[in-house]
Design a protein around this motif. Sequence first.
Motif, PDB file in Angstrom:
ATOM      1  N   TYR A   4       0.845  -1.183   0.000  1.00 32.99           N
ATOM      2  CA  TYR A   4       0.000   0.000   0.000  1.00 32.99           C
ATOM      3  C   TYR A   4       0.883   1.236   0.000  1.00 32.99           C
ATOM      4  N   ILE A   5       0.476   2.264  -0.707  1.00 30.95           N
ATOM      5  CA  ILE A   5       1.112   3.586  -0.590  1.00 30.95           C
ATOM      6  C   ILE A   5       0.156   4.437   0.248  1.00 30.95           C
ATOM      7  N   LEU A   6       0.649   4.893   1.425  1.00 30.72           N
ATOM      8  CA  LEU A   6      -0.197   5.580   2.400  1.00 30.72           C
ATOM      9  C   LEU A   6       0.190   7.042   2.524  1.00 30.72           C
ATOM     10  N   LYS A   7      -0.814   7.837   2.813  1.00 31.43           N
ATOM     11  CA  LYS A   7      -0.599   9.245   3.151  1.00 31.43           C
ATOM     12  C   LYS A   7      -0.979   9.413   4.629  1.00 31.43           C
ATOM     13  N   ILE A   8       0.008   9.811   5.447  1.00 29.51           N
ATOM     14  CA  ILE A   8      -0.206   9.999   6.886  1.00 29.51           C
ATOM     15  C   ILE A   8      -0.328  11.492   7.155  1.00 29.51           C
ATOM     16  N   CYS A   9      -1.471  11.927   7.676  1.00 25.13           N
ATOM     17  CA  CYS A   9      -1.716  13.357   7.906  1.00 25.13           C
ATOM     18  C   CYS A   9      -1.811  13.630   9.423  1.00 25.13           C
ATOM     19  N   GLY A  10      -1.250  14.768   9.880  1.00 23.76           N
ATOM     20  CA  GLY A  10      -1.338  15.167  11.286  1.00 23.76           C
ATOM     21  C   GLY A  10      -0.129  15.999  11.700  1.00 23.76           C
ATOM     22  N   LYS A  11      -0.143  16.500  12.946  1.00 26.47           N
ATOM     23  CA  LYS A  11       0.978  17.299  13.463  1.00 26.47           C
ATOM     24  C   LYS A  11       2.099  16.385  13.952  1.00 26.47           C
ATOM     25  N   TYR A  15       7.074  12.087  14.830  1.00 28.23           N
ATOM     26  CA  TYR A  15       6.718  11.265  15.991  1.00 28.23           C
ATOM     27  C   TYR A  15       6.071   9.964  15.528  1.00 28.23           C
ATOM     28  N   PHE A  16       5.177  10.052  14.554  1.00 31.83           N
ATOM     29  CA  PHE A  16       4.484   8.859  14.042  1.00 31.83           C
ATOM     30  C   PHE A  16       5.471   7.928  13.350  1.00 31.83           C
ATOM     31  N   LYS A  53      -3.667   2.720  17.930  1.00 31.87           N
ATOM     32  CA  LYS A  53      -4.584   3.771  18.381  1.00 31.87           C
ATOM     33  C   LYS A  53      -3.869   5.095  18.179  1.00 31.87           C
ATOM     34  N   THR A  54      -4.312   5.849  17.204  1.00 28.61           N
ATOM     35  CA  THR A  54      -3.635   7.101  16.870  1.00 28.61           C
ATOM     36  C   THR A  54      -4.633   8.127  16.348  1.00 28.61           C
ATOM     37  N   SER A  55      -4.260   9.389  16.502  1.00 31.64           N
ATOM     38  CA  SER A  55      -5.117  10.474  15.984  1.00 31.64           C
ATOM     39  C   SER A  55      -4.723  10.865  14.572  1.00 31.64           C
ATOM     40  N   TYR A  56      -3.680  10.237  14.064  1.00 27.88           N
ATOM     41  CA  TYR A  56      -3.235  10.557  12.702  1.00 27.88           C
ATOM     42  C   TYR A  56      -4.211   9.945  11.675  1.00 27.88           C
ATOM     43  N   GLU A  57      -4.417  10.713  10.619  1.00 25.51           N
ATOM     44  CA  GLU A  57      -5.311  10.237   9.519  1.00 25.51           C
ATOM     45  C   GLU A  57      -4.481   9.418   8.542  1.00 25.51           C
ATOM     46  N   ILE A  58      -4.939   8.233   8.275  1.00 25.53           N
ATOM     47  CA  ILE A  58      -4.231   7.322   7.349  1.00 25.53           C
ATOM     48  C   ILE A  58      -5.079   7.135   6.091  1.00 25.53           C
ATOM     49  N   ILE A  59      -4.528   7.573   4.986  1.00 23.41           N
ATOM     50  CA  ILE A  59      -5.261   7.539   3.700  1.00 23.41           C
ATOM     51  C   ILE A  59      -4.506   6.631   2.730  1.00 23.41           C
TER      52      ILE A  59
END
Length: 391
Positions: A4-11, A15-16, A53-59
Amino acid sequence: MSSYILKICGKNIDYFINKLIYLNIEFKGKQSFYNYCIIEVSEEDYLKILKLKTSYEIIILKRKGLVYFLHILKTKKIFLGCCFLILLFLTFLTHMTFKIEVIHTDAEIRELILDDLNELGIKKYHLKVNYATKEKIKEQILAKENKKIEWLEIEEVGTTYQVKVITRVENEESEELKPRNVVAKKSGLITDIRATTGEVVAKKNQYVEKGDVLITGIIKNKEEVKALVAATGEVYAEIWYKVTLDLPSRYEEEVKTGNSKRVLEFIFMSHNIPLNSLHNYEHSKDTKQVLWYHPLLPLQLSYTKKEEINITNIDYNNSDNLDEIYNLAIEKLKTDLGNDIEVLDQKVLKKSVNSANINIELFFKVKENITDYALIDEEKLKNEENQDKSE
């Protein structure tokens, strides 16, 4: 392998990423931006990321390998199902019969073969038969119609069955004929082809040269010679002729009316005096039988047969008499070509006039029978076949 090619979004994207490294989750092709990053992970590691369990958006930007095809099947199942049904339907249609074409000029023979095919299982809008069944049907038709059919071939062309037929010639003289072709006796534009035996190879409105084959006695199926027959038929073509006439400027024509009578006449010098008739014909052709004459004086008594005639004076220089000129030219054509011609068009090409005569050149477009025959050289044909096989 799936990935998979993922886009990880967040502040604080770093850290992620550090967390993934700590959990032994492998990734590659990292691209970092201000508040997101792009990475590629295997299918196994992607499942581990989903459990975090994370607040990051995984697309998911892209799927590779087997998961890509599984995703297509899952998300496009209605579309793919429709495509499959359409393909299945098209495949079904290719196994259907939409047209049955019997190649023969005789409508009665065509109807006969179509009825036999329908009875034996080859029908329009029905499934095609297999090769063995088709050959069996062919043999059944030949056996059933053996008095009318000499040879028959059923060929499958797409969704069409083409049936080639040669009828049996019952005429004893025709049976003795050697294999031959119908060829063009003259060059011309074909207007009509009526084949009785053989296969038509020329077409209507085709220009042919003298000697060209029009109906062949060589019966082939997929370039293989199946039979040699004596081709028979008639071919008509449009042919062009020039006719030149030399005519007198004026012409007197005598035409008998059919009326006649016998008159007893007293003839004195050039005067004829009828004795048993009240009136004479204005013009007549006379056949005299002298009954008495004076040896010294111009006197005689005769019994005369008078045939009434009409005299017509024709001025060929007058345009009103053009039909008369055409008729004379057509008679000249028929003398040279025979009566089996049909004039399709005519016109004057050139006309010259002097004090006593008229010279006229006319153009005629004629429908004429150009049927001729040429024997098939069987030895030459065999040599050509052997040569083709060797190549």
